[in-house]
Write an enzyme that holds these catalytic residues in place. Structure first.
Site, PDB file in Angstrom:
ATOM      1  N   ASP A 163      -6.992  -3.241  -5.681  1.00 42.97           N
ATOM      2  CA  ASP A 163      -6.501  -1.996  -5.075  1.00 42.97           C
ATOM      3  C   ASP A 163      -5.061  -1.702  -5.494  1.00 42.97           C
ATOM      4  OD1 ASP A 163      -8.289  -3.692  -3.579  1.00 42.97           O
ATOM      5  OD2 ASP A 163      -8.267  -2.270  -1.924  1.00 42.97           O
TER       6      ASP A 163
ATOM      7  N   ASP B 110       0.798  -1.227   0.000  1.00 47.35           N
ATOM      8  CA  ASP B 110       0.000   0.000   0.000  1.00 47.35           C
ATOM      9  C   ASP B 110       0.831   1.277   0.000  1.00 47.35           C
ATOM     10  OD1 ASP B 110      -2.725  -0.910  -0.040  1.00 47.35           O
ATOM     11  OD2 ASP B 110      -2.425  -1.680   1.984  1.00 47.35           O
TER      12      ASP B 110
END
Length: 410
Positions: free
Chosen positions: A178, A121
């Site tokens: 994502d 991330d």
């Protein structure tokens, strides 16, 4: 990494886009929202973010506000870059030095995550924060090395056999949709460094995701599990949606945003066409509400009564709507005629809806968060029908992008 045609493409696009960039269409129709409306929403955001930061301890990163209490995190949590990024966008708009100072305070805390190789991330954590800081301030001495170190950490998660960046550290080799949101970070690391390896990985990941995450109608799974030894697909699933074959709303938004960005950064029309097909699926879905604030899962309104999530079927997700609005404004730049006006008008409907009750909180309410009624993960019972820091970030980004559009067309 060995040289390949993909590597040569990565080198070529850096030179091409640096000189020319992808084609942007001129606007001929008048946008529906006025600049004073946009400024009103951004001013509201300034007031809310100042209140939020006044209420959250300086060593913590805001996540949400539940049951009258702030829920915060350390810098290692995936959303840690969104508040500094939001502050920087609002500073760019307002010129308020207080916002820049608040952003820098959080950036100082966040810097150590440049060494974090345990998460995929880093695009959210470092590019939404330090990437915006570099873009807005131009301070390469302060931010370039941080960004490049973090990009190297992200690259450590790439498997050249799978041709993708690993998401979670459990299971065989899971890749979530994502992860498309990391690729802008890598593409810009090539710009900063001149090293095409970053772009090569971004392009490979985007192609692999295009091939394996998407169904024929251009909806996507949340997770694709690979065998890291041979790169073969082991399983496709949707962990944060209603069931594996359902259409989890935020995942669709991540994909649309990611492929519009890939076109902007590479000029490869394959990505633009793919993004347009994703948008057609999303906004052509029979369960898309008329206000274009999606249900948390497009299949949720049709869940059978015995579904464990049937009681949640009507929940909307403002975070998905904010991501979609930002992506659509950019997609409108790269399309023509009715497509262009359609993308822009949908973004306008979303922004109008998010900018009024029940989605926008009054100043002083909602713990300082701007938007209400977002959904983290219903299957995991996490952050359900609450404000979320990334909903605010992409809402602010969409407003800033729309404001730039208004300034361009005078």
């Amino acid at each position: 990494m060995a040289k390949s045609s993909l590597g040569l493409m990565a080198v070529a696009f850096v030179a091409l886009v640096a000189c020319h960039g992808p084609r942007r269409s001129a606007y001929h129709a008048s946008p529906a929202l006025r600049i004073d409306f946009i400024d009103q929403q951004l001013d509201h955001g300034v007031a809310q973010l100042k209140m939020l930061l006044d209420r959250v301890p300086g060593q913590e990163m805001p996540r949400t506000f539940e049951a009258g209490k702030h829920v915060n995190s350390g810098t290692e949590w995936w959303t840690s870059g969104f508040v500094p990024g939001s502050l920087l966008y609002l500073y760019e708009y307002s010129g308020d030095d207080t916002l820049l100072a608040l952003a820098k305070q959080r950036l100082d805390l966040l810097e150590k995550e440049k060494f974090n190789t345990d998460t995929h991330d880093l695009g959210f954590m470092l590019y939404c924060s330090f990437g915006n800081a570099l873009r807005i301030t131009g301070d390469t001495a302060a931010y370039k090395d941080i960004l490049l170190t973090g990009a190297e950490s992200l690259m450590s998660r790439y498997n050249p056999v799978v041709r993708a960046i690993r998401s979670w550290d459990w299971g065989a080799f899971p890749v979530i949709i994502d992860n498309m949101m990391n690729l802008e970070y890598l593409l810009n690391a090539t710009r900063l460094s001149g090293d095409s390896a970053f772009a090569k990985v971004a392009i490979a990941h985007a192609k692999t995701t295009m091939e394996n995450h998407y169904r024929p109608a251009h909806s996507c799974y949340h997770v694709v599990d690979y065998d890291p030894a041979d790169g073969k697909v082991v399983r496709k699933r949707t962990d944060q949606g209603a069931y594996d074959e359902s259409v989890w709303a935020r995942g669709q938004a991540w994909g649309l945003y990611g492929y519009v960005m890939m076109y902007r950064e590479t000029g490869d029309g394959t990505y633009l066409e793919f993004a347009r097909k994703i948008a057609d699926f999303i906004f052509g879905h029979p369960n898309m509400p008329t206000d274009l604030i999606p249900y948390w899962d497009f299949d949720a309104p049709d869940l059978p009564a015995d579904s464990p999530y049937a009681a949640r079927r009507e929940l909307r997700d403002a975070s998905t709507a904010a991501i979609l609005a930002s992506a659509l404004i950019e997609l409108a730049h790269f399309t023509d005629g009715t497509d262009r006006s359609g993308h822009l008008s949908r973004a306008e409907v979303i922004l109008q809806g998010l900018s009024e009750p029940p989605y926008k909180a009054r100043i002083g309410d909602n713990g300082g968060f701007i938007l209400q009624h977002s959904v983290g993960s219903i299957p995991h019972g996490s952050e359900v029908d609450v404000p979320l820091t990334y909903a605010d970030y992409y809402y602010i980004e969409a407003l800033v992008r729309y404001r730039r559009l208004l300034k361009r067309i005078g």
